[in-house]
Scaffold this motif. Structure first.
Motif, PDB file in Angstrom:
ATOM      1  N   LYS A  25     -65.774  41.899  -1.990  1.00  0.00           N
ATOM      2  CA  LYS A  25     -66.440  42.021  -3.277  1.00  0.00           C
ATOM      3  C   LYS A  25     -66.936  40.685  -3.815  1.00  0.00           C
ATOM      4  O   LYS A  25     -67.839  40.645  -4.632  1.00  0.00           O
ATOM      5  CB  LYS A  25     -65.481  42.648  -4.300  1.00  0.00           C
ATOM      6  N   LYS A  26     -66.284  39.621  -3.380  1.00  0.00           N
ATOM      7  CA  LYS A  26     -66.627  38.334  -3.982  1.00  0.00           C
ATOM      8  C   LYS A  26     -67.799  37.676  -3.250  1.00  0.00           C
ATOM      9  O   LYS A  26     -68.194  38.114  -2.177  1.00  0.00           O
ATOM     10  CB  LYS A  26     -65.416  37.393  -3.987  1.00  0.00           C
ATOM     11  N   ASN A  99     -71.996  36.596 -13.669  1.00  0.00           N
ATOM     12  CA  ASN A  99     -70.744  36.388 -14.394  1.00  0.00           C
ATOM     13  C   ASN A  99     -69.878  35.298 -13.762  1.00  0.00           C
ATOM     14  O   ASN A  99     -68.664  35.271 -13.947  1.00  0.00           O
ATOM     15  CB  ASN A  99     -69.948  37.689 -14.481  1.00  0.00           C
ATOM     16  N   LYS A 100     -70.503  34.405 -13.007  1.00  0.00           N
ATOM     17  CA  LYS A 100     -69.774  33.304 -12.375  1.00  0.00           C
ATOM     18  C   LYS A 100     -69.919  32.021 -13.186  1.00  0.00           C
ATOM     19  O   LYS A 100     -70.896  31.821 -13.909  1.00  0.00           O
ATOM     20  CB  LYS A 100     -70.310  33.056 -10.963  1.00  0.00           C
ATOM     21  N   VAL A 140     -77.995  28.050 -16.884  1.00  0.00           N
ATOM     22  CA  VAL A 140     -78.706  28.645 -15.752  1.00  0.00           C
ATOM     23  C   VAL A 140     -79.101  30.090 -16.023  1.00  0.00           C
ATOM     24  O   VAL A 140     -78.472  30.795 -16.816  1.00  0.00           O
ATOM     25  CB  VAL A 140     -77.859  28.567 -14.469  1.00  0.00           C
ATOM     26  N   ASN A 141     -80.163  30.509 -15.323  1.00  0.00           N
ATOM     27  CA  ASN A 141     -80.643  31.887 -15.393  1.00  0.00           C
ATOM     28  C   ASN A 141     -80.094  32.667 -14.208  1.00  0.00           C
ATOM     29  O   ASN A 141     -80.004  32.145 -13.093  1.00  0.00           O
ATOM     30  CB  ASN A 141     -82.172  31.936 -15.351  1.00  0.00           C
ATOM     31  N   PRO A 142     -79.754  33.948 -14.408  1.00  0.00           N
ATOM     32  CA  PRO A 142     -79.234  34.749 -13.301  1.00  0.00           C
ATOM     33  C   PRO A 142     -80.335  35.113 -12.309  1.00  0.00           C
ATOM     34  O   PRO A 142     -81.522  35.013 -12.614  1.00  0.00           O
ATOM     35  CB  PRO A 142     -78.681  35.991 -14.002  1.00  0.00           C
ATOM     36  N   PHE A 143     -79.926  35.540 -11.126  1.00  0.00           N
ATOM     37  CA  PHE A 143     -80.858  36.046 -10.116  1.00  0.00           C
ATOM     38  C   PHE A 143     -81.613  37.249 -10.690  1.00  0.00           C
ATOM     39  O   PHE A 143     -81.030  38.081 -11.385  1.00  0.00           O
ATOM     40  CB  PHE A 143     -80.067  36.450  -8.867  1.00  0.00           C
ATOM     41  N   PRO A 144     -82.918  37.397 -10.470  1.00  0.00           N
ATOM     42  CA  PRO A 144     -83.777  36.603  -9.566  1.00  0.00           C
ATOM     43  C   PRO A 144     -84.570  35.519 -10.278  1.00  0.00           C
ATOM     44  O   PRO A 144     -85.528  34.990  -9.720  1.00  0.00           O
ATOM     45  CB  PRO A 144     -84.701  37.673  -9.001  1.00  0.00           C
ATOM     46  N   PHE A 187     -73.777  18.966  -4.561  1.00  0.00           N
ATOM     47  CA  PHE A 187     -73.266  20.290  -4.231  1.00  0.00           C
ATOM     48  C   PHE A 187     -73.313  21.195  -5.459  1.00  0.00           C
ATOM     49  O   PHE A 187     -73.237  20.725  -6.600  1.00  0.00           O
ATOM     50  CB  PHE A 187     -71.821  20.211  -3.720  1.00  0.00           C
ATOM     51  N   LEU A 188     -73.417  22.499  -5.206  1.00  0.00           N
ATOM     52  CA  LEU A 188     -73.351  23.501  -6.271  1.00  0.00           C
ATOM     53  C   LEU A 188     -72.119  24.365  -6.006  1.00  0.00           C
ATOM     54  O   LEU A 188     -71.886  24.810  -4.878  1.00  0.00           O
ATOM     55  CB  LEU A 188     -74.604  24.372  -6.285  1.00  0.00           C
ATOM     56  N   HIS A 189     -71.324  24.599  -7.058  1.00  0.00           N
ATOM     57  CA  HIS A 189     -70.103  25.390  -6.939  1.00  0.00           C
ATOM     58  C   HIS A 189     -70.225  26.640  -7.804  1.00  0.00           C
ATOM     59  O   HIS A 189     -70.628  26.552  -8.978  1.00  0.00           O
ATOM     60  CB  HIS A 189     -68.891  24.586  -7.408  1.00  0.00           C
ATOM     61  N   LEU A 190     -69.862  27.776  -7.243  1.00  0.00           N
ATOM     62  CA  LEU A 190     -69.770  29.027  -7.990  1.00  0.00           C
ATOM     63  C   LEU A 190     -68.299  29.417  -8.077  1.00  0.00           C
ATOM     64  O   LEU A 190     -67.595  29.456  -7.058  1.00  0.00           O
ATOM     65  CB  LEU A 190     -70.553  30.136  -7.299  1.00  0.00           C
TER      66      LEU A 190
END
Length: 994
Positions: A25-26, A99-100, A140-144, A187-190
């Motif tokens: 799920k993650k 929601n991250k 930040v904006n969510p996908f897409p 780097f980008l971390h979620l």
């Protein structure tokens, strides 16, 4: 099994099942390589922060990329371009990022970086030395939807902290090469709303995950592995959380899995979660044995896996006692390099791919160096991790220049040390934290020690500073240049052997016939003052290598095993030629044992011989300095560096006899006549048994070129940033390198690669030039891969010689804007030296005899200063008559050696007479040294030793150590008005091993 054990086992099985379900799920990835798809503009554009700004005309770059890196080695360090540059990138978050939490991690921006996300200011970092992280979740904006990140950088030497107006002490034109912009990885971390924090204290205020080992049993390969991970709950409800830890070896096999205790976390609460387990059959990290484990710390919340952190680390035991350093219970004497933290290359500055860092740093190990002391500035994380892989011990500084400071500038140093410790405390190669390039106050040392104890209490690392010889707080010390000894803290020299020499210069018998002293400095210091004459520093390869051996001898003579008070070694400045301050006619530092392209000089092989061992020599070896391709009739002295007990030289199998030994490692053969063929050195032990051999042959006339590629292990990546190191040699018909060749070589690169270039003596140091000369028959260039996989063709040609063509194929890789391939992915460890041996590293060579008292007619109260194991105190005779002091020993002993450190040790010779129980055992002058002198005396049994001065001390400038500023160090001489006669800093008495 008891009830608690049964319940624990059941919960573990349940947790594993839930974890598998949760993994589906993650998000598939929590950390992304954010290096690809940037745009660069050199110059300030105020509107660049705006989302709708048109950056189509900007230059496409992939990070790491410094906007002025093309100036590296072309310009003097003080002339490197400065100013504002902007970097921009457009990207989308993954679909799974809903929601991250979103964090961006910069390994470093020089000097200042202002970060804007979708037109909004997210944060500013200003120290230019350390990594930092920003929580950009709210921006930040969510996908897409697309996101735009813009970074304004400013690398002005005089940049001032906006909040205080204070400059940064380490932003210094002498040593901190100014590669501006974003010269390191991003780097980008979620993260989920309940997450393990990042080790980025500035901005985030978080400390991340701390992995360390305790309860070591080296002999049985056991230790307890501990994980402490800071967890934050940003959910609106209280949660139950615990750690699930997995430990995997270098083959990817899981060797342990264990759970920590569950704890509750209230909304917005932050706590450290812990887990530990005793492990067996561990492989301990060691010198030249970069054995690393992957420790995965998985965060489980209400029985669901929500966050995972991977730590690549190693386990090793370190102690600092008895004047020595112990690694995995074995004494190791420090021998290595004081390297500029920039660790730069021509045309690319410090922005090298991770494998090239490994290549460079592993060469230090292959030269038998075991320690790199990064100078002044916290090292780049890429180099820190590289040293883990290659098995190279590190001394990690925070940031400073040359002196203690106060106020805001001191606060900046403590903040940088805090951040650097938190960021790098899981890296096993770091054994020393350096608080200053020069001594700091005891109060400041206490502050630094408190930072270490707060953030890295279990890492097995000593914290100290240069000098600190009488500190009650520091855990190690050591001066520059000089020999320090201690029975308590380990002292090692933080830099020595400053001489310089181009790789191009073999000796004065080989073109271009460089004599010592040629090219003394004529430039001015960065503050405008004229540099003192530095002719004595300017050498050719012959004498530079010999100087390295001579200087190391002083440390070796005081090595562990030679008494209760010993030296823990020292580091030679520097390893690779550096774009920093210099003392010669070239505009860069040429003190390296390899040149800027990492081609070894004779000093590299000299160290390889004299440093082969943890303390004592473990494998006898020999190196003949120079080449064997002279003109007919040349007669010169040949020097062999060897750890054998005797060395014999042969020319075309005809013996020239045994060499004259000096400074233990140097064997000189006078007036050797060149004859084409072969010159060979054979080393023998004390029994006359052959133990080593080295031969050099005469190369024939150059007939062609030979190209060799040095690539990333596994192949060159088609990512627009990977590099190939291409070596060109002039060779004879048999393929032997022609060591005196200086021919021009023309390069042509086609296909999926671009020419970057190399370096040589000449206009602009040939930086970026597609035609450049070989030096001593060899040179190297860098070629950059494009973003398209395919063939790279490198062609080399030279007048009247057969050219060569090299064809390489690059490998397709992930260059998405959120790439899943990390810069250091799949890079192997250097394991060639094997695990720490379980044998002693040294044999005792003599026995120290303690002193219980001293009598003298002058300054009696200070007599104890001459044997108090404190080199910042001394006794001297202050009367006008002859200076005499008599020592009482703890027991009757047969004294055969007297060792002294006399003030003015490098410039004064003292005529002395020594008696044991009133029997004269020595009369003569003390030699010059970098600290201690060893006097062999007639072996005599007694309980009292008297030393008297029998004439005036004589001055000598034979050891020229004038600073670049013109300052001359007085080497312990005091400037008071009292007459100083026979000033003894420390004295020691020895008897043979019984």
């Amino acid at each position: 099994m008891n009830l608690k054990g049964v319940l624990y086992a059941l919960s573990f099985v349940t947790l594993l099942a839930n974890s598998v379900s949760a993994q589906d799920k993650k998000s598939a990835r929590e950390k992304y390589n954010f290096n690809y798809g940037w745009k660069l503009n050199i110059g300030d554009v105020e509107e660049a922060q705006n989302t709708n700004f048109n950056d189509k005309s900007w230059t496409n770059v992939n990070l790491p990329y410094s906007w002025n890196q093309g100036e590296a080695f072309r310009l003097d360090i003080s002339h490197l371009s400065t100013g504002v540059a902007w970097y921009r990138k457009t990207f989308q978050l993954p679909k799974e990022a809903v929601n991250k939490k979103v964090f961006i991690e910069f390994e470093g921006v020089r000097q200042m970086g202002e970060v804007y996300v979708n037109g909004k200011f997210a944060g500013r970092h200003e120290n230019g030395a350390m990594a930092f992280g920003i929580d950009i979740s709210a921006f930040v904006n969510p996908f897409p939807q697309e996101n735009v990140i813009a970074v304004k950088t400013d690398n002005d030497w005089r940049y001032k902290e906006k909040a205080t107006g204070s400059g940064f002490q380490w932003n210094d034109k002498n040593f901190n090469a100014n590669y501006g912009g974003i010269p390191k990885n991003v780097f980008l971390h979620l993260k989920s709303k309940v997450y393990q924090t990042l080790p980025l204290y500035s901005f985030l205020g978080t400390t991340g995950t701390y992995v360390y080992a305790t309860d070591f049993n080296i002999a049985e390969k056991k230790a307890t592995v501990n994980v402490s991970s800071q967890v934050k709950n940003e959910e609106a409800k209280t949660v139950s959380a615990q750690l699930k830890v997995s430990v995997k070896d270098m083959q990817g096999k899981e060797v342990a899995s264990f759970l920590g205790d569950a704890i509750s976390l209230a909304p917005n609460e932050m706590k450290d979660l812990k887990a530990s387990k005793a492990l067996q059959d561990l492989n301990f990290w060691s010198w030249g044995y970069g054995y690393l484990y992957t420790v995965t710390s998985e965060l489980v919340v209400d029985n669901q896996s929500v966050d995972k952190t991977e730590i690549r680390t190693g386990f090793r035991k370190a102690e600092f006692k008895n004047g020595m350093v112990y690694l995995n219970d074995r004494v190791i004497m420090m021998h290595g390099y004081a390297q500029r933290t920039s660790n730069e290359w021509p045309s690319i500055g410090m922005s090298a791919p991770a494998w090239l860092s490994d290549y460079s740093n592993s060469l230090m190990v292959k030269s038998n160096g075991n320690l790199v002391r990064w100078m002044h500035i916290t090292p780049w994380k890429q180099d820190v991790e590289s040293c883990d892989r290659v098995g190279l011990i590190q001394a990690m500084p925070a940031g400073d220049a040359e002196a203690d400071v106060t106020g805001r500038r001191w606060e900046q140093r403590t903040e940088l040390m805090r951040d650097a410790i938190i960021y790098n405390r899981n890296n096993p190669s770091i054994l020393f934290y350096e608080c200053g390039n020069e001594s700091i106050s005891e109060e400041h040392m206490k502050e630094m020690l408190a930072i270490r104890n707060t953030y890295d209490p279990y890492g097995g690392r000593a914290i100290g500073s240069r000098e600190m010889l009488d500190s009650k707080v520091a855990e190690y010390g050591g001066e520059m240049l000089y020999i320090n000894k201690s029975a308590k803290l380990p002292f090692w020299a933080t830099e020595y052997s400053r001489d310089e020499g181009l790789r191009k210069y073999w000796d004065e018998f080989t073109p271009p016939f460089h004599k010592n002293g040629t090219g003394g400095t004529t430039h001015t210091n960065v503050n405008g003052t004229k540099v003192a004459d530095a002719s004595a520093y300017n050498r050719n390869q012959d004498t530079h290598a010999i100087e390295n051996a001579e200087r190391w001898y002083d440390y070796w003579e005081s090595r562990p095993g030679t008494g209760e008070r010993v030296s823990s070694g020292g580091v030679n400045i520097i390893f690779s030629d550096s774009n920093t301050h210099y003392r010669g006619q070239e505009n860069y530092r040429r003190s390296g044992e390899v040149d800027a392209m990492r081609i070894p000089k004779d000093g590299f092989y000299t160290h390889q011989v004299i440093w082969d061992g943890w303390v004592d020599t473990e494998k006898p070896a020999a190196h003949i300095i120079g080449h064997w391709n002279y003109e007919k009739g040349v007669t010169k002295d040949i020097t062999v560096i060897s750890t054998a007990d005797a060395v014999e030289l042969f020319v075309n199998n005809v013996s020239l006899g045994k060499g004259i030994q000096s400074k233990r490692f140097i064997y000189t053969f006078k007036n050797v006549v060149f004859k084409p063929g072969a010159i060979k050195a054979i080393g023998y032990d004390k029994s006359g048994k052959k133990v080593c051999e080295k031969e050099i042959i005469t190369a024939g006339k150059a007939t062609g070129l030979k190209l060799t590629a040095i690539e990333r292990p596994g192949g060159t990546l088609a990512n627009g940033n990977d590099l190939v190191l291409v070596q060109v040699e002039l060779v004879d018909a048999k393929g032997n390198r022609c060591p005196t060749a200086l021919n021009m070589v023309n390069f042509e690169v086609t296909g999926q690669g671009t020419f970057v270039g190399g370096i040589a003596q000449g206009p602009d140091n040939y930086i970026g030039a597609s035609s450049l000369p070989v030096e001593c028959g060899v040179n190297r260039i860098l070629v950059r891969a494009t973003e398209v996989d395919g063939e790279i063709k490198i062609k080399a040609s030279s007048d009247a010689l057969k050219g060569d063509l090299l064809t390489l194929r690059t490998i397709k890789t992930d260059i998405e804007k959120l790439s899943q391939q990390m810069p250091n992915e799949n890079l192997p460890s250097f394991m060639e030296k094997g695990p720490t041996p379980n044998t002693p590293s040294f044999t005792r060579t003599r026995t120290a005899v303690g002193i219980i008292g001293a009598k003298t007619n002058s300054n009696q109260v200070e007599a104890i200063n001459s044997y108090d194991d404190n080199e910042l105190t001394q006794w001297s005779y202050g009367k006008s008559d002859d200076a005499v002091i008599e020592y009482e020993l703890e027991r009757e002993a047969t004294i055969n050696q007297v060792v002294m450190k006399l003030a003015g040790w490098r410039s004064k010779k003292y005529p002395v007479r020594i008696f044991v129980d009133n029997k004269k055992v020595f009369e003569g002058s003390t030699p010059l040294s970098l600290g201690y002198v060893t006097l062999d005396v007639k072996p005599t049994k007694g309980k009292k030793v008297k030393i008297e001065l029998i004439g005036n001390a004589k001055n000598s400038d034979a050891m020229n150590l004038v600073e670049i500023t013109g300052k001359v160090d007085e080497a312990g001489l005091k400037s008071d008005k009292n007459i100083q006669k026979l000033p003894i800093v420390e004295v020691e008495f020895y008897e043979p091993i019984q």
